[in-house]
Design an enzyme around this catalytic site. Structure first.
Site: not given
Ligand code: NDP
Length: 454
Positions: A17, A44, A49, A52, A180-181, A184, A264, A438, A443
């Protein structure tokens, strides 16, 4: 002596950004500086991104070689050897090449690059490692950082940043989280031959995604050998002679060679001086902005992950374009956060745009669901047991397609075009009247005729 400030705009943070904002503002005639304390390109380019996706390609090669056998290429198991250092270092060279491109883009746009750590003294003054610069406006684009839950032994957990520079790949690894992370990296590690476990606290990972997609991905990941442990969490991490022992909330313990916390990301604001300036933040630490990216302090703007909007590079870039228009252009542009397509590069990958079935129902829509699951043509000869899933969520009254979801090869590539159709308000009838290509998997999106009956 003139009282004009040193710059029209100082951008703090040279990620996706920030760099776009600085370049476009400069090309619109503003005198711009950008400050960065680490490598150019932000998360990124350096630890997100881009590297990764390179790892995802790498993780798929073993399957590609196995699949080749059905096509007559005789590759013996012993001939398949993988060297982590080669993948890691080739990736790093590519990232360094991109860092160089970013540097040239900044230079060529006439933006002054200042390498150092910035703090904001007041709405018109930025200090970078002792040097004080004045500016008409400041834009904060410092991004986000991984957060690790505070449990005993949390210091043993790695975050995604570390995964790109591991000295060695362990034999076993545990991914903590279900976003996501997490999915992946579980796919990357498993694909590279690491025995991988994923621990997620909820019923099923990928909360917020369509239920069928979540179920399908779980099934396919398990089939690829990832040990999925749902409804459990990590209570404590202890270092052992061989690696780590995890105490889980279900009362069991689990031994592993590495723990990746993918739990997160939070806005990165420390050291900027926001509190003393009175820049308002929300409960999650995100800087609060209006639809012009203005913070609560006049002259200070913010965009990208640090303002709590979806943490996606294309969102930060679009925000930068809108902000440049607002500051130096027509002023008519606003961000539109609807129909944001996204891909998750798990294996097989997910592509999605619009509402999930659950979101549509919760929003009060009466929906008709179209769904198909099939073995991609490539796997008829490869023999691989892997299925793709496609799904359309359609408004039963207006026929408008509210959501499109897919798991399968090239899901991300496919979903970009589908997103254009949804953004344009395409109905199911428009999908039906579109001629298919096709033979492709794509499709199927225009040939699903019968609604799902469940
Ligand atoms: P996310 O917010 O996607 O996922 C975080 C995960 O951690 C959730 O499953 C959450 O559970 C869990 N969690 C959170 N707190 C705790 C805790 N205290 N104990 C146990 N589990 C916990 O974050 P990521 O770190 O995976 O990625 C961050 C962001 O980066 C994504 O949201 C996305 O926007 C971006 N990203 C995009 C990608 C892409 O476009 N391909 C690739 C990688 C990242 P719960 O669901 O229960 O809250």
């Amino acid at each position: 002596m003139s009282n004009s400030p040193d710059y029209d705009l100082i951008v703090i943070g040279a990620g996706s950004g920030g760099v776009r904002l600085a370049r476009m503002a400069s090309q619109s005639g503003a005198h711009v500086a950008i400050v960065e304390s680490a490598d150019l390109g932000g998360t990124c380019v350096n630890v997100g991104c881009v590297p990764k996706k390179l790892f995802v390609y790498g993780a798929h090669v073993r399957e590609d070689i196995e699949d080749a056998r059905g096509y007559g290429f005789d590759v013996a198991d012993e001939a398949i050897r993988f060297d982590w250092a080669t993948l890691r270092d080739n990736k790093t060279s590519e990232i360094q090449r991109l860092n160089g491109i970013y540097r040239r883009l900044i230079d060529n746009a006439g933006v002054t690059l200042i390498e150092g750590t910035a703090s904001i003294e007041d709405a018109g003054t930025v200090q970078i490692d002792g040097t004080v610069l004045t500016t008409e406006r400041i834009a904060i684009s410092t991004g986000s950082k991984a957060v690790v839950p505070d449990i005993p032994g949390s210091e043993h957990a790695l975050i995604s940043d570390h995964m790109f520079y591991l000295d060695e790949l362990p034999e076993t690894a545990t991914v903590w989280g279900g976003g996501y992370i997490a999915v992946e990296f579980a796919g990357i590690l498993a694909g590279l031959g690491v025995q991988t476990t994923l621990i997620y606290r909820g019923e099923r990972f990928l909360r917020g995604f369509d239920g069928d997609i979540r179920e399908h991905v779980a099934h396919e990941m398990a089939r690829k050998g990832v040990d999925l442990r749902f409804n459990t969490n990590i209570n404590a991490i202890t270092s052992t002679a061989e690696g780590y022992e995890l105490a889980l909330t279900d009362g069991t313990t689990h031994r592993t060679g590495l723990v990746l916390a993918a739990t997160g990301r939070v806005p990165r604001t420390e050291g900027l001086g926001l509190e003393s300036l009175g820049v308002a933040t929300d409960d999650g630490g995100a800087i609060i902005t209006d639809d012009h990216f203005r913070t609560s302090v006049s002259g200070i703007h913010a965009l990208g992950d640090v303002i709590g909007t979806p943490q996606l590079t294309p969102i930060a870039i679009e925000q930068a374009m809108v902000m440049v228009d607002q500051l130096y252009g027509s002023g008519s542009k606003r961000m539109d956060y609807t129909h944001i397509p996204t891909a998750v590069f798990c294996q097989p990958p997910i592509g999605t745009v619009g509402l999930s079935e659950q979101e549509a129902r919760e929003a009060g829509y009466s929906v008709t669901i179209y769904r198909t699951s099939f073995r991609p043509m490539k796997h008829t000869l490869s023999g691989r047991e892997e299925k793709a899933l496609m799904k359309l969520v359609v408004d039963s009254f207006t026929d408008q397609v509210l959501g499109a979801h897919m798991v399968g090869p090239e899901a991300g590539e496919m979903m970009q075009g589908i997103a254009v159709a949804l953004k344009a308000g395409a109905t199911k009838a428009v999908f039906d009247s579109t001629v298919g290509i096709h033979p492709t998997s794509a499709e199927e999106f225009v040939t699903m005729r019968e609604p799902a009956t469940d």
